[in-house]
Structures are given as C-alpha cells and as structure tokens.
Design a protein around this motif. Structure first.
Motif, PDB file in Angstrom:
ATOM      1  N   ALA A  10      33.100  32.391  36.308  1.00 41.83           N
ATOM      2  CA  ALA A  10      34.309  32.386  37.121  1.00 41.83           C
ATOM      3  C   ALA A  10      35.548  32.866  36.363  1.00 41.83           C
ATOM      4  N   ALA A  11      35.767  32.353  35.162  1.00 40.73           N
ATOM      5  CA  ALA A  11      37.035  32.628  34.468  1.00 40.73           C
ATOM      6  C   ALA A  11      37.289  34.134  34.250  1.00 40.73           C
ATOM      7  N   PRO A  12      36.335  34.853  33.644  1.00 41.61           N
ATOM      8  CA  PRO A  12      36.611  36.292  33.449  1.00 41.61           C
ATOM      9  C   PRO A  12      36.681  37.075  34.752  1.00 41.61           C
ATOM     10  N   VAL A  13      35.855  36.689  35.737  1.00 42.73           N
ATOM     11  CA  VAL A  13      35.881  37.425  37.011  1.00 42.73           C
ATOM     12  C   VAL A  13      37.256  37.281  37.670  1.00 42.73           C
ATOM     13  N   ILE A  14      37.790  36.065  37.611  1.00 42.52           N
ATOM     14  CA  ILE A  14      39.122  35.830  38.173  1.00 42.52           C
ATOM     15  C   ILE A  14      40.141  36.773  37.532  1.00 42.52           C
ATOM     16  N   GLN A  15      40.078  36.860  36.200  1.00 42.44           N
ATOM     17  CA  GLN A  15      41.041  37.717  35.503  1.00 42.44           C
ATOM     18  C   GLN A  15      40.891  39.165  35.955  1.00 42.44           C
ATOM     19  N   ALA A  16      39.626  39.597  36.099  1.00 37.57           N
ATOM     20  CA  ALA A  16      39.389  40.977  36.519  1.00 37.57           C
ATOM     21  C   ALA A  16      39.909  41.205  37.932  1.00 37.57           C
ATOM     22  N   LEU A  17      39.649  40.232  38.819  1.00 31.85           N
ATOM     23  CA  LEU A  17      40.082  40.378  40.219  1.00 31.85           C
ATOM     24  C   LEU A  17      41.605  40.429  40.339  1.00 31.85           C
ATOM     25  N   ARG A  18      42.267  39.776  39.396  1.00 29.32           N
ATOM     26  CA  ARG A  18      43.727  39.760  39.437  1.00 29.32           C
ATOM     27  C   ARG A  18      44.304  41.118  39.059  1.00 29.32           C
ATOM     28  N   SER A  19      43.465  41.957  38.483  1.00 30.35           N
ATOM     29  CA  SER A  19      43.996  43.191  37.904  1.00 30.35           C
ATOM     30  C   SER A  19      43.415  44.435  38.550  1.00 30.35           C
ATOM     31  N   ILE A  20      43.165  44.382  39.847  1.00 23.20           N
ATOM     32  CA  ILE A  20      42.560  45.587  40.435  1.00 23.20           C
ATOM     33  C   ILE A  20      43.615  46.585  40.895  1.00 23.20           C
ATOM     34  N   GLY A  21      44.851  46.332  40.542  1.00 24.91           N
ATOM     35  CA  GLY A  21      45.858  47.384  40.737  1.00 24.91           C
ATOM     36  C   GLY A  21      46.807  47.210  41.902  1.00 24.91           C
ATOM     37  N   TYR A  22      46.884  46.018  42.451  1.00 27.88           N
ATOM     38  CA  TYR A  22      47.907  45.796  43.481  1.00 27.88           C
ATOM     39  C   TYR A  22      49.284  45.836  42.833  1.00 27.88           C
ATOM     40  N   ASN A  23      50.288  46.201  43.612  1.00 27.86           N
ATOM     41  CA  ASN A  23      51.639  45.832  43.245  1.00 27.86           C
ATOM     42  C   ASN A  23      52.119  44.893  44.346  1.00 27.86           C
ATOM     43  N   ALA A  24      53.325  44.366  44.204  1.00 27.66           N
ATOM     44  CA  ALA A  24      53.778  43.355  45.171  1.00 27.66           C
ATOM     45  C   ALA A  24      53.766  43.919  46.598  1.00 27.66           C
ATOM     46  N   GLN A  25      54.113  45.200  46.730  1.00 25.30           N
ATOM     47  CA  GLN A  25      54.198  45.782  48.077  1.00 25.30           C
ATOM     48  C   GLN A  25      52.830  45.905  48.734  1.00 25.30           C
ATOM     49  N   THR A  26      51.860  46.399  47.964  1.00 28.31           N
ATOM     50  CA  THR A  26      50.532  46.567  48.564  1.00 28.31           C
ATOM     51  C   THR A  26      49.880  45.203  48.792  1.00 28.31           C
ATOM     52  N   ALA A  27      50.211  44.226  47.936  1.00 27.49           N
ATOM     53  CA  ALA A  27      49.627  42.890  48.094  1.00 27.49           C
ATOM     54  C   ALA A  27      50.132  42.231  49.376  1.00 27.49           C
ATOM     55  N   ILE A  28      51.438  42.250  49.573  1.00 25.74           N
ATOM     56  CA  ILE A  28      51.985  41.628  50.785  1.00 25.74           C
ATOM     57  C   ILE A  28      51.421  42.346  52.024  1.00 25.74           C
TER      58      ILE A  28
END
Ligand SMILES: Nc1ncnc2c1ncn2[C@@H]1O[C@H](COP(=O)(O)OP(=O)(O)OP(=O)(O)O)[C@@H](O)[C@H]1O
Ligand SMILES: [Mg+2]
Length: 494
Positions: A10-28
């Motif tokens: 879980a721990a490394p996957v979470i970190q990877a998922l957090r970094s797939i390239g969203y910025n605040a605009q695309t995330a919202i």
C-alpha cells in the motif's frame, strides 16, 4: 502454471498514485466530472485557507450513493476501464475520485445521501502508509464533522479533502501564503469556466467560494464577426468525429477588456489550435499536436473537435482527462482543415480581409482557383479578388498591372485542367474567337513588341500560337488579329 498471489504494498503504491501528474486544476475538474455524471445541476466548491487546517470541499446535488456504492467508489480501480460507459458519461477508469483527491491532500472524506440514507467513508493516507495496508475508515473523523457539513435535503455528495500538503504545502516549511493560495483558486476558477463551458451554457451552476462560474467559450459564441467554417464529420475507427473550425475576428475589432477576455487563460497566441471535447467536456485545448507552430498570424484559428466516450481508446484519453493523442487516422484530415483556416487567419491578420458578410459562413473565397461553370462548359479560373493578389496589384503601376493580368490569364488558360478540356474539344469548322481571347492576343502581342527585341508579326503570331491556351487558334487567325488590332508599333516592325 503455478502462480503466487502478490499484493501490491500500500505505502509505495499510494505515493505513486499521488504523482500521476495532476495539477490542482485537472484534479478539481476530475472530481467535478463525477458530480456531473451523478446528474448534479448545482455544484458548490469551497477552498478554505488555514495554515494548519485548510480544506477543499465539493458539494453536489446529484443522485448520491448507497453505502455499498460508496464503498465501491472509494476502492482504487472501482470500475473496469474496458467496460462500455453510459452515453455522455465522463468517468472511465474507476480512479479519478481517489487519484485526484490524493494529488492535493492526504485525507479524503466522502459523505453521501441516497434514498434518504446517509453513508460516509474516509481514506487517511498517513494511516495507510503507517500500516502499509489499504485500510479505509468506515466513518469520518469527528474533528471534521462540522467542517464537512450536511448533504442537501434530497440526495447528493460531499467530497472533502484536507491535509493539503500537495495543494498548499500543509505540514511543510513552504506553506502557500494566503494571497498565493487565492490566486491559485482564481486560476482554477478560470480553468473550470473553460473546460466545462458547454455544460455551464446548458444551465449547470458551479460556484467557487460563492462566486458563480461564467462559461468561457473559446469560439466567441454570439460574436457576429467570427467566421464559422463548415462542420465536417470524419470517421475514426468507425466512430464519428465532428470538426468545426472557427476564425475569430481581427484584434482591432475588440475593446481592450474584450480582447484580453477572448485571449483566455493562456493568451491569444497560445490559445490557437485544436480544442478537443469528449462528451461536451473539454479535454485538450489550444494545441496543434506538433502539426504546426503557434505563430501570431494564425492566432485567430480555434478548431472544435468532438468525440464520444466510445472512442476513448482511439484518442488514448488519460485518467486525468487532460491529455489525448490524435489517432493516426485523423491526422491527415485535421492537418488539411487546419492548414486552410490558418491561411485564412494569416490573410486576415496581414491584410485585414473581411468575410464577405459578417457572420456568414466562408465559401472558399480565399482559394486561388475557382470553378466557373455555365450550362455547357466548366473551367478553372483564378480568383482575381484574392487578397494577396489585390494587394500586389494595388502596389504596382498601371502598366505592370496590365502585364501581370495578361500573365495570369495565360496561367489560367494553361492550367492542367483547362488544357485537358481543350485537348478533348472537337475542332470547330469555322474558327470563331471570343472577344476575351482576341483581347488577350492583342495585349500579349503589345507586350512582346514593347520588349524591344526585334520581332515581326509572323514571329509574334507563332509565339502566341504555341502558348498554352491558344492551341485551338490557327496561326493565321492570330496573325490577322495582330495585323488588324495591334498599334502602329506592330506595323512599323512588319
Ligand atoms: N459525486 C458523486 N456522486 C455520485 N457517485 C459518485 C460521485 N463521485 C464518484 N461516484 C461514483 O464513484 C465511482 C468512482 O469514481 P471515480 O472518479 O474514482 O471513477 P470513475 O468516475 O468511474 O472513472 P474515472 O477514473 O475515469 O474518473 C463513479 O463511477 C461513481 O459511480
Ligand atoms: Mg471520475
């Protein structure tokens, strides 16, 4: 063959998922997509600034979720991306809610209401990392209960993200200052006005910190001076793609405020290009996809391209819904269309050409060649009102203008299409020459005589008879015309 069950940790996957390239605009935007899919017509977004406990809250009045639907929704990979989605559905991967939220903060709480029943869940990434297991809280922590609030009367959902380490540096030494935080919110506001403009135009209401979003239409809907090209429909892998080109009015037709507004978030030069929509939601904007450079003379061109979620594979839509790649099958068509409208923009920018009538669809008036037809014949004629030609002819004196016109006439007569036609023509018994050809012979003979080279009528007639466009005219007819019509200069030389 034997297999070994191998769970991702879980721990490394979470970190990877957090970094797939969203910025605040695309995330919202990705979270808003979910609210739209849930049939919401009112979405309230709140950005709260607090050095220690700021949050982002997105509330909708959509259909909400049952407890088991929410449990499924909080699962990473909650739906199979290969499954057919409903018509107009924006979701694809079963990931967005989680990946978009985690790209901004470390805690995601969702509270939702369906059929009068309220359900809630919470992901706390610190806890998941600590335990190195996908452990989802069944309820949301009491300390955020009053911040998250209540879902509306009927049904709806609230997505609440806090511990905003990625969004504003929570828990780090570099926490965003308040004014930078709200500048960021302002950029998100403008971005949403652009990507959701179609839905906003159709009545969806979105507010950010109480301010209502206003649709920003890249094609300046309602502007009488813009040129709307003919809509073209192409097939890519059997699925329909609609293409509508627009050429916006010359910059001088705007006042300063209008001009800046029409320039959009990146400004006129950068906003030129293709605008790609998937189910009415913009997924890519202002991009020529490497086909052309972004230059100032082409900055009036914006081309709308629409595809449906059935074509996701062809366009390689990504989880963030913010990048696509143009299918090879579509490239040639898009390039040809863009080339034409870029040229039109260039002509408008350089020569201030106007459309024949404001707001009227363009009908190829900027082609260099036009097809002229009557009851019997059709031939290609040069467009003598082409703005580039007009500009050249204006700049030269009468004599040169006449010579250029004669030359162009010869080019016209010699066009491969017209030559073919002439070759197929049955020779007429009696040689009749129309007035235009007669005048052309005279004009051309005069030009030849005026060059100063020693020429007699015979030589001039022979030269003309061999030229493209005069094949059908016998040499003695040409000679007779020159004898009769050309000035004394000619007779002096005989
Ligand atoms: N605001 C909401 N209202 C109702 N249902 C929701 C809401 N947000 C999410 N869901 C449900 O949760 C599911 C998972 O959402 P998520 O964004 O993770 O994936 P998706 O939308 O299916 O696909 P994608 O990853 O492409 O966004 C959705 O398919 C939907 O059923
Ligand atoms: Mg989604």
């Amino acid at each position: 063959m034997a297999t070994i069950r191998t769970q991702p940790s879980a721990a490394p996957v979470i970190q990877a998922l957090r970094s797939i390239g969203y910025n605040a605009q695309t995330a919202i935007s990705d979270i808003v997509d979910n609210s739209i899919d849930a049939n919401s017509d009112y979405i309230q977004i709140e950005f709260d600034y607090d050095i220690d406990s700021g949050f982002i809250r997105i509330e909708d009045n959509g259909i909400g979720m049952t407890d088991s639907e929410l449990q499924q929704a909080m699962t990473i990979g909650s739906k199979d991306p290969r499954k057919k989605r409903a018509k107009e559905e924006l979701g694809r991967f079963g990931m967005g809610l989680k990946t978009a939220s985690f790209s901004m903060g470390k805690r995601l709480c969702v509270i939702t209401k369906k059929n009068g029943i309220i359900s809630e869940r919470c992901w706390d990434l610190d806890y998941v990392s600590d335990k190195n297991e996908w452990l989802l809280y069944e309820t949301i922590p009491s300390e955020i209960k009053d911040k998250i609030g209540q879902v509306g009367e009927n049904s709806g959902t609230i997505v609440f993200v806090d511990r905003l380490d990625r969004f504003c540096g929570y828990g780090t030494k570099k926490v965003l200052k308040q004014d930078s935080y709200y500048s960021k919110v302002k950029r998100i506001h403008k971005y949403l006005e652009m990507v959701f403009h179609v839905m906003l135009e159709k009545g969806l209401i979105i507010t950010i910190n109480g301010n209502t979003l206003y649709p920003w239409n890249p094609f300046l809907e309602g502007n009488q001076r813009r040129i709307e090209g003919e809509e073209q429909i192409i097939r890519v892998n059997q699925k329909l793609v609609n293409i509508t080109p627009y050429v916006l009015p010359h910059p001088t037709t705007f006042n300063q405020v209008e001009y800046r507004y029409a320039g959009g978030i990146k400004g006129w030069r950068d906003q030129q290009g293709f605008y790609i929509y998937r189910e009415n939601r913009m997924v890519s904007y202002g991009d020529w996809f490497g086909m052309f450079p972004k230059d100032v003379p082409s900055e009036l061109v914006r081309i709308k391209i629409e595809f449906s979620n059935e074509a996701d594979d062809d366009w390689k839509i990504d989880v963030k819904k913010s990048s696509i790649s143009v299918p090879d099958e579509a490239k040639e068509d898009l390039q040809a269309i863009a080339k034409y409208y870029r040229q039109l923009s260039q002509e408008m920018m350089l020569y201030r050409t106007k459309a024949t009538r404001t707001g009227e669809k363009i009908k190829g008036t900027l082609n260099t060649w036009e097809l002229s037809t009557d009851d019997i014949n059709s031939s290609y004629i040069l467009n003598r009102t082409h703005p580039v030609l007009t500009e050249i002819l204006k700049a030269v004196d009468i004599d040169l203008r006449r010579k250029i016109n004669v030359y162009l006439k010869l080019v016209e007569l010699g066009s491969p299409c017209n030559l073919l036609k002439t070759a197929n023509m049955v020779k007429k018994e009696e040689q009749q020459i129309d007035e235009k050809s007669m005048k052309l012979i005279v004009d051309y003979a005069e030009i030849l005589f005026s060059t100063g080279i020693e020429l007699d009528v015979e030589k001039v007639a022979e030269t003309i008879s061999m030229m493209a466009g005069f094949e059908g005219i016998e040499i003695h007819t040409i000679r007779t015309i020159i004898d009769k019509e050309v000035n004394s200069n000619a007779s002096n030389n005989t």
